[in-house]
Design a protein around this motif. Structure first.
Motif, PDB file in Angstrom:
ATOM      1  N   ASP A   1       0.805  -1.220   0.000  1.00  0.00           N
ATOM      2  CA  ASP A   1       0.000   0.000   0.000  1.00  0.00           C
ATOM      3  C   ASP A   1       0.841   1.275   0.000  1.00  0.00           C
ATOM      4  OD1 ASP A   1       1.007  -0.445   2.518  1.00  0.00           O
ATOM      5  OD2 ASP A   1      -0.746   0.379   3.555  1.00  0.00           O
ATOM      6  N   GLN A   2       2.174   1.116  -0.108  1.00  0.00           N
ATOM      7  CA  GLN A   2       3.058   2.285  -0.041  1.00  0.00           C
ATOM      8  C   GLN A   2       3.890   2.477  -1.311  1.00  0.00           C
ATOM      9  OE1 GLN A   2       2.952   4.450   2.299  1.00  0.00           O
ATOM     10  NE2 GLN A   2       1.648   3.355   3.753  1.00  0.00           N
ATOM     11  N   ARG A   3       3.549   1.782  -2.376  1.00  0.00           N
ATOM     12  CA  ARG A   3       4.391   1.835  -3.576  1.00  0.00           C
ATOM     13  C   ARG A   3       4.468   3.238  -4.181  1.00  0.00           C
ATOM     14  NH1 ARG A   3       4.461  -3.479  -7.429  1.00  0.00           N
ATOM     15  NH2 ARG A   3       5.201  -4.952  -5.871  1.00  0.00           N
ATOM     16  N   GLU A   4       3.326   3.910  -4.287  1.00  0.00           N
ATOM     17  CA  GLU A   4       3.343   5.253  -4.870  1.00  0.00           C
ATOM     18  C   GLU A   4       4.178   6.196  -4.030  1.00  0.00           C
ATOM     19  OE1 GLU A   4      -0.447   6.854  -5.795  1.00  0.00           O
ATOM     20  OE2 GLU A   4      -1.070   5.143  -7.025  1.00  0.00           O
ATOM     21  N   ALA A   5       4.013   6.139  -2.716  1.00  0.00           N
ATOM     22  CA  ALA A   5       4.800   6.993  -1.824  1.00  0.00           C
ATOM     23  C   ALA A   5       6.287   6.656  -1.938  1.00  0.00           C
ATOM     24  CB  ALA A   5       4.324   6.833  -0.385  1.00  0.00           C
ATOM     25  N   PHE A   6       6.599   5.362  -2.040  1.00  0.00           N
ATOM     26  CA  PHE A   6       8.003   4.974  -2.151  1.00  0.00           C
ATOM     27  C   PHE A   6       8.604   5.478  -3.459  1.00  0.00           C
ATOM     28  CE2 PHE A   6      11.378   2.200  -3.608  1.00  0.00           C
ATOM     29  CZ  PHE A   6      12.236   2.248  -2.529  1.00  0.00           C
ATOM     30  N   GLU A   7       7.882   5.374  -4.549  1.00  0.00           N
ATOM     31  CA  GLU A   7       8.428   5.833  -5.824  1.00  0.00           C
ATOM     32  C   GLU A   7       8.679   7.334  -5.809  1.00  0.00           C
ATOM     33  OE1 GLU A   7       7.239   4.397  -9.522  1.00  0.00           O
ATOM     34  OE2 GLU A   7       6.963   2.323  -8.871  1.00  0.00           O
ATOM     35  N   ARG A   8       7.815   8.095  -5.137  1.00  0.00           N
ATOM     36  CA  ARG A   8       8.070   9.526  -5.003  1.00  0.00           C
ATOM     37  C   ARG A   8       9.334   9.770  -4.183  1.00  0.00           C
ATOM     38  NH1 ARG A   8       2.400   9.636  -4.227  1.00  0.00           N
ATOM     39  NH2 ARG A   8       2.671   9.793  -1.948  1.00  0.00           N
ATOM     40  N   TRP A   9       9.464   9.013  -3.085  1.00  0.00           N
ATOM     41  CA  TRP A   9      10.666   9.136  -2.250  1.00  0.00           C
ATOM     42  C   TRP A   9      11.914   8.752  -3.038  1.00  0.00           C
ATOM     43  CZ3 TRP A   9      14.279   5.474  -0.972  1.00  0.00           C
ATOM     44  CH2 TRP A   9      15.216   5.847  -0.004  1.00  0.00           C
ATOM     45  N   ALA A  10      11.840   7.649  -3.787  1.00  0.00           N
ATOM     46  CA  ALA A  10      12.998   7.182  -4.552  1.00  0.00           C
ATOM     47  C   ALA A  10      13.431   8.210  -5.584  1.00  0.00           C
ATOM     48  CB  ALA A  10      12.677   5.849  -5.226  1.00  0.00           C
ATOM     49  N   ALA A  11      12.472   8.819  -6.276  1.00  0.00           N
ATOM     50  CA  ALA A  11      12.815   9.842  -7.265  1.00  0.00           C
ATOM     51  C   ALA A  11      13.537  11.007  -6.599  1.00  0.00           C
ATOM     52  CB  ALA A  11      11.559  10.320  -7.978  1.00  0.00           C
ATOM     53  N   GLU A  12      13.076  11.371  -5.409  1.00  0.00           N
ATOM     54  CA  GLU A  12      13.698  12.480  -4.685  1.00  0.00           C
ATOM     55  C   GLU A  12      15.125  12.143  -4.258  1.00  0.00           C
ATOM     56  OE1 GLU A  12      13.221  14.852  -0.432  1.00  0.00           O
ATOM     57  OE2 GLU A  12      11.563  13.642  -1.194  1.00  0.00           O
ATOM     58  N   VAL A  13      15.311  10.964  -3.644  1.00  0.00           N
ATOM     59  CA  VAL A  13      16.632  10.634  -3.120  1.00  0.00           C
ATOM     60  C   VAL A  13      17.626  10.346  -4.247  1.00  0.00           C
ATOM     61  CG1 VAL A  13      16.322   8.122  -2.839  1.00  0.00           C
ATOM     62  CG2 VAL A  13      17.796   9.383  -1.250  1.00  0.00           C
ATOM     63  N   LEU A  14      17.169   9.734  -5.333  1.00  0.00           N
ATOM     64  CA  LEU A  14      18.069   9.516  -6.468  1.00  0.00           C
ATOM     65  C   LEU A  14      18.462  10.841  -7.104  1.00  0.00           C
ATOM     66  CD1 LEU A  14      16.446   6.360  -8.118  1.00  0.00           C
ATOM     67  CD2 LEU A  14      18.589   6.472  -6.831  1.00  0.00           C
ATOM     68  N   GLY A  15      17.531  11.782  -7.136  1.00  0.00           N
ATOM     69  CA  GLY A  15      17.854  13.113  -7.649  1.00  0.00           C
ATOM     70  C   GLY A  15      18.898  13.806  -6.790  1.00  0.00           C
ATOM     71  N   MET A  16      18.777  13.669  -5.478  1.00  0.00           N
ATOM     72  CA  MET A  16      19.772  14.265  -4.578  1.00  0.00           C
ATOM     73  C   MET A  16      21.139  13.625  -4.790  1.00  0.00           C
ATOM     74  SD  MET A  16      17.928  15.011  -0.919  1.00  0.00           S
ATOM     75  CE  MET A  16      17.458  13.308  -0.620  1.00  0.00           C
ATOM     76  N   ALA A  17      21.174  12.300  -4.899  1.00  0.00           N
ATOM     77  CA  ALA A  17      22.446  11.604  -5.100  1.00  0.00           C
ATOM     78  C   ALA A  17      23.091  12.021  -6.416  1.00  0.00           C
ATOM     79  CB  ALA A  17      22.234  10.092  -5.069  1.00  0.00           C
ATOM     80  N   ALA A  18      22.264  12.211  -7.444  1.00  0.00           N
ATOM     81  CA  ALA A  18      22.795  12.577  -8.761  1.00  0.00           C
ATOM     82  C   ALA A  18      23.477  13.935  -8.746  1.00  0.00           C
ATOM     83  CB  ALA A  18      21.664  12.569  -9.792  1.00  0.00           C
ATOM     84  N   GLU A  19      23.091  14.807  -7.805  1.00  0.00           N
ATOM     85  CA  GLU A  19      23.671  16.142  -7.721  1.00  0.00           C
ATOM     86  C   GLU A  19      24.979  16.166  -6.935  1.00  0.00           C
ATOM     87  OE1 GLU A  19      22.539  18.854  -9.294  1.00  0.00           O
ATOM     88  OE2 GLU A  19      21.078  17.511 -10.213  1.00  0.00           O
ATOM     89  N   PHE A  20      25.311  15.074  -6.263  1.00  0.00           N
ATOM     90  CA  PHE A  20      26.513  15.052  -5.439  1.00  0.00           C
ATOM     91  C   PHE A  20      27.759  14.946  -6.314  1.00  0.00           C
ATOM     92  CE2 PHE A  20      26.822  14.709  -0.761  1.00  0.00           C
ATOM     93  CZ  PHE A  20      25.553  15.163  -0.458  1.00  0.00           C
ATOM     94  N   PRO A  21      28.849  15.662  -5.934  1.00  0.00           N
ATOM     95  CA  PRO A  21      30.102  15.559  -6.703  1.00  0.00           C
ATOM     96  C   PRO A  21      30.580  14.115  -6.782  1.00  0.00           C
ATOM     97  CG  PRO A  21      30.217  17.361  -5.110  1.00  0.00           C
ATOM     98  CD  PRO A  21      28.955  16.601  -4.805  1.00  0.00           C
ATOM     99  N   GLY A  22      30.991  13.726  -7.961  1.00  0.00           N
ATOM    100  CA  GLY A  22      31.501  12.378  -8.165  1.00  0.00           C
ATOM    101  C   GLY A  22      30.463  11.365  -8.559  1.00  0.00           C
ATOM    102  N   ASN A  23      29.185  11.739  -8.584  1.00  0.00           N
ATOM    103  CA  ASN A  23      28.157  10.774  -8.965  1.00  0.00           C
ATOM    104  C   ASN A  23      28.234  10.499 -10.464  1.00  0.00           C
ATOM    105  OD1 ASN A  23      25.166  10.179  -9.985  1.00  0.00           O
ATOM    106  ND2 ASN A  23      25.393   9.439  -7.894  1.00  0.00           N
ATOM    107  N   LEU A  24      28.179   9.217 -10.829  1.00  0.00           N
ATOM    108  CA  LEU A  24      28.252   8.808 -12.233  1.00  0.00           C
ATOM    109  C   LEU A  24      26.912   8.319 -12.771  1.00  0.00           C
ATOM    110  CD1 LEU A  24      31.620   6.810 -12.149  1.00  0.00           C
ATOM    111  CD2 LEU A  24      31.258   9.198 -12.819  1.00  0.00           C
ATOM    112  N   GLY A  25      25.887   8.342 -11.943  1.00  0.00           N
ATOM    113  CA  GLY A  25      24.583   7.900 -12.417  1.00  0.00           C
ATOM    114  C   GLY A  25      23.792   7.202 -11.330  1.00  0.00           C
TER     115      GLY A  25
END
Length: 197
Positions: free
Chosen positions: A36-60
């Motif tokens: 029952d939390q898949r939609e909420a998790f996908e929103r969270w995942a998009a946010e945290v992956l976006g943050m990681a992508a902005e960090f120096p040294g991130n390759l993807g």
């Protein structure tokens, strides 16, 4: 490969051997998400992956969704070296994000991989897209590198013994494939390699 299993409330940082690595490192975080939390998790995942992508040294980064009958998502981060990964894992942004996901998941598994192993991890994620797409991309990359080697390098080493020329060719192909060409192509074709279900 370094692999750890933890409950959602116990984040795992990279082992010292991975932090010390001067080569690319990959982290795979597998989470069993409540139905029952898949939609909420996908929103969270998009946010945290976006943050990681902005960090120096991130390759993807990428999110691999569950197949039929599964609740397991995989978040994949790739960094240029262990220190870049450590900066992300020690960041306040990541810690805050982990606190927000605890109630969405039942189990989390962390895997850290350093060095050339990261190339093969990228080729064979736990929930890959169609295998033929990665095969096509890999063949294209090997062809491009081999062609460039034949045109630019081979004419200058024709006097070398055959085994030495073959060794040089193999080293050039593997190094460029693992550290330059495939990381760039997997980022460029991420949507094609891992289509949404």
């Amino acid at each position: 490969m370094q692999r750890r299993n933890r409950a959602p409330s116990s984040p795992v940082d990279a082992p010292e051997a991975v932090v010390a690595a001067a080569e690319p490192v990959t982290v795979t975080v597998a989470r069993d998400v409540r139905a029952d939390q898949r939609e909420a998790f996908e929103r969270w995942a998009a946010e945290v992956l976006g943050m990681a992508a902005e960090f120096p040294g991130n390759l993807g980064t990428s999110l691999l969704r569950p197949g039929p009958g599964s609740t397991r998502y995989h978040l994949v981060y790739r960094f240029a070296d262990g220190e870049s990964l450590a900066r992300w894992e020690r960041s306040a942004q990541r810690r805050a994000a982990l606190q927000r996901v605890e109630h969405l998941t039942d189990r989390v598994d962390y895997a850290h991989v350093a060095g050339l192993d990261t190339f093969f991890t990228a080729l064979t994620p736990s929930r890959p897209g169609p295998r033929w797409r990665m095969t096509v991309l890999t063949v294209a990359a090997v062809f491009a590198i081999t062609l460039a080697f034949s045109l630019l390098v081979a004419p200058h080493v024709t006097g070398w013994p055959l085994p030495v020329r073959l060794l040089l060719s193999a080293v050039v192909v593997v190094v460029l494939l693992g550290y330059v060409v495939m990381p760039a192509l997997t980022r460029l074709f991420r949507g094609w390699l891992h289509p949404r279900r």
